[in-house]
Design a protein around this motif. Sequence first.
Motif, short mmCIF file in Angstrom:
data_model
loop_
_atom_site.label_atom_id
_atom_site.label_comp_id
_atom_site.label_asym_id
_atom_site.label_seq_id
_atom_site.Cartn_x
_atom_site.Cartn_y
_atom_site.Cartn_z
N THR A 98 0.85 -1.19 0.00
CA THR A 98 0.00 0.00 0.00
C THR A 98 0.88 1.23 0.00
OG1 THR A 98 -1.78 -1.13 1.19
CG2 THR A 98 -1.80 1.27 1.22
N LEU A 99 0.66 2.06 -1.00
CA LEU A 99 1.42 3.29 -1.14
C LEU A 99 0.48 4.47 -0.97
CD1 LEU A 99 3.53 2.27 -4.26
CD2 LEU A 99 4.14 2.06 -1.85
N ALA A 100 0.88 5.44 -0.16
CA ALA A 100 0.00 6.56 0.19
C ALA A 100 0.35 7.81 -0.60
CB ALA A 100 0.09 6.84 1.68
N PHE A 101 -0.68 8.58 -0.90
CA PHE A 101 -0.55 9.90 -1.52
C PHE A 101 -1.12 10.88 -0.51
CE2 PHE A 101 -2.08 13.37 -4.20
CZ PHE A 101 -1.01 13.57 -5.06
N ILE A 102 -0.31 11.85 -0.06
CA ILE A 102 -0.74 12.68 1.06
C ILE A 102 -0.78 14.16 0.70
CG2 ILE A 102 0.23 11.01 2.69
CD1 ILE A 102 2.49 13.00 3.23
N ASN A 103 -1.46 14.91 1.53
CA ASN A 103 -1.47 16.36 1.46
C ASN A 103 -0.13 16.86 1.98
OD1 ASN A 103 -1.75 19.14 2.33
ND2 ASN A 103 -3.97 18.92 2.25
N GLY A 104 0.63 17.52 1.13
CA GLY A 104 1.98 17.92 1.51
C GLY A 104 2.04 18.98 2.59
N THR A 206 21.91 11.04 10.01
CA THR A 206 22.29 10.33 11.23
C THR A 206 21.33 9.17 11.46
OG1 THR A 206 20.85 11.60 12.70
CG2 THR A 206 23.04 12.54 12.23
N ARG A 207 21.70 8.29 12.37
CA ARG A 207 20.86 7.13 12.65
C ARG A 207 19.45 7.55 13.06
NH1 ARG A 207 20.98 1.80 14.25
NH2 ARG A 207 19.41 1.23 15.81
N GLU A 208 19.36 8.47 13.99
CA GLU A 208 18.05 8.90 14.49
C GLU A 208 17.25 9.59 13.39
OE1 GLU A 208 20.97 9.45 15.96
OE2 GLU A 208 20.76 7.99 17.60
N GLN A 209 17.91 10.42 12.62
CA GLN A 209 17.22 11.11 11.53
C GLN A 209 16.72 10.12 10.48
OE1 GLN A 209 20.29 13.80 10.29
NE2 GLN A 209 19.73 15.40 11.76
N ALA A 210 17.58 9.17 10.10
CA ALA A 210 17.22 8.20 9.07
C ALA A 210 16.04 7.34 9.52
CB ALA A 210 18.41 7.32 8.72
N LEU A 211 16.06 6.89 10.75
CA LEU A 211 14.95 6.08 11.26
C LEU A 211 13.65 6.89 11.26
CD1 LEU A 211 16.74 4.24 14.20
CD2 LEU A 211 15.85 3.18 12.10
N TYR A 212 13.74 8.14 11.65
CA TYR A 212 12.55 8.99 11.67
C TYR A 212 12.01 9.19 10.25
CZ TYR A 212 9.63 13.14 12.03
OH TYR A 212 8.58 14.04 11.94
N LEU A 213 12.88 9.54 9.31
CA LEU A 213 12.44 9.81 7.95
C LEU A 213 11.84 8.57 7.29
CD1 LEU A 213 15.42 12.02 6.72
CD2 LEU A 213 13.11 12.79 7.31
N ARG A 214 12.41 7.42 7.58
CA ARG A 214 11.90 6.21 6.95
C ARG A 214 10.62 5.71 7.62
NH1 ARG A 214 15.19 0.72 5.10
NH2 ARG A 214 13.70 0.22 3.45
N SER A 215 10.31 6.20 8.77
CA SER A 215 9.11 5.75 9.47
C SER A 215 7.83 6.13 8.71
CB SER A 215 9.06 6.35 10.88
OG SER A 215 8.83 7.75 10.85
N HIS A 217 7.30 5.81 5.42
CA HIS A 217 7.05 4.68 4.52
C HIS A 217 8.39 4.05 4.18
CE1 HIS A 217 5.78 2.16 1.17
NE2 HIS A 217 4.54 2.35 1.59
N PRO A 218 8.48 2.72 4.20
CA PRO A 218 9.78 2.09 3.95
C PRO A 218 10.24 2.19 2.50
CG PRO A 218 8.06 0.43 4.19
CD PRO A 218 7.45 1.74 4.58
N LEU A 219 9.31 2.51 1.57
CA LEU A 219 9.67 2.51 0.16
C LEU A 219 9.62 3.92 -0.44
CD1 LEU A 219 10.53 0.40 -1.89
CD2 LEU A 219 8.13 0.21 -2.61
N PHE A 220 8.42 4.48 -0.58
CA PHE A 220 8.34 5.87 -1.03
C PHE A 220 6.99 6.47 -0.72
CE2 PHE A 220 6.52 4.11 -4.98
CZ PHE A 220 5.56 5.07 -5.31
N LEU A 221 6.96 7.78 -0.77
CA LEU A 221 5.79 8.56 -0.42
C LEU A 221 5.68 9.71 -1.42
CD1 LEU A 221 3.71 8.61 1.99
CD2 LEU A 221 5.24 10.28 3.06
N ALA A 222 4.45 10.03 -1.84
CA ALA A 222 4.24 11.14 -2.76
C ALA A 222 3.21 12.09 -2.17
CB ALA A 222 3.77 10.63 -4.12
#
Length: 414
Positions: A98-104, A206-215, A217-222
């Motif tokens: 499931t890939l999400a399309f969100i209000n930016g 950084t580790r903390e930043q990367a984990l937060y950003l990937r939280s 969606h693990p693949l991609f977000l639009a």
Amino acid sequence: MSDRQSAPTPPLSPHAHGLPILIIGSGSTGLALGQGLGKAGISCIIFEKDSALERSRDWNMGLHWGAPILKSLIPEDRWARIQSVQVDPHNPTKNEDTLAFINGATGEEMVAFTFGPFYRLRRSKLRSLLAPGLEIRHSKTLCNVTYAHDGQSVTAHFNDGTSATGCMLVGADGARSTVRQLLLGPTKGAINRIPYAATFVQRRFTREQALYLRSFHPLFLASAHPDKHFAFFGMQDAADADDPTSWTFFFYISWQSSVEEQDATAGWTDAQRLAQQKQFARKFCDPWKSAYEWTPDNAPVWYLGLTDWDPGRQGYRWDNHSGLVTMVGDAVHPMTYQRGQGLNHSITDAGKLTESIVEIHQGANRNETIASFENEMIERGGKEVRDGTANTRLLHDWAKVQQSPFFTKGVTKD
């Protein structure tokens, strides 16, 4: 569109049967075609203007409805390694995702698409997967194409003074195709610039930043933004599953930008491009807002004005010299990328052209077979070019974004 009429051609002569197929361009399309021909026992040579397979820029592409065609073109053991080509080789491809399309602006989910399997492939790794076993000649910049008087062979001429003769030539040389310009001239064959642009960033955190950003969606977000911006955020390379500092993220914000504005800012530095992106991102939700804040002001970026080229336009049908020359992929239907259709159509071209060349080698009429191949490709690819550009326009118009094909159909085939 009416088909171009030309005299029938005889079956390939014994001389022509001994000549290879000449493929101009070693992108994913040209390599996939080369693999398909090799699998069918048909000789081909690929000519590439760059000095090596590796390139300085890398990005990722979506493969979904075109996946079965790629699988049919390459050896089984090669397809078995497709997972290693993904942006995250450690995360097995799901039958459905499931890939999400969100209000930016708010982060609110506007629509979600469930489909699969969906492969998000690194371009460099895909090319490395497809290249082994193929004859690729590097540092070969095409400058002219000539045709034998007997209609049985074609010769490619290169800037270094060398040439090569084959029984057919295929332009797989990308959006600014030399083959297309040789066939149609510098005006009709030129890429079409459209009034949208994007600046791309690839970055580790950084580790903390990367984990937060990937939280998110693990693949991609639009997302689409009320300020008439479209944005993408996703993985480019998860080198080490256990080390988030090794993860490279790929993200951009695109916007309406007239051709005049594109020309006026052609001399901008990376720092200026990034500063503009950061200004856009201040009004975005996460992950964009934080990702841009955490990106150093001197980080490298690259910028592109968006382009397309519609093979279905009246008067743009090229002379294929009774089937001696044709085009595939971005050489013939370069399209905008917001709906993730380009690779799927390009691989489909490679599959269908492989089938057509096999038929010709089995005695089918070359002129009729290539004309049939081109008719289907022009109808299919031309429609996607037009739909893709319309989709780009709608995604950058907040009042109409919900009418866009991305919003209504996701990335699935019509």
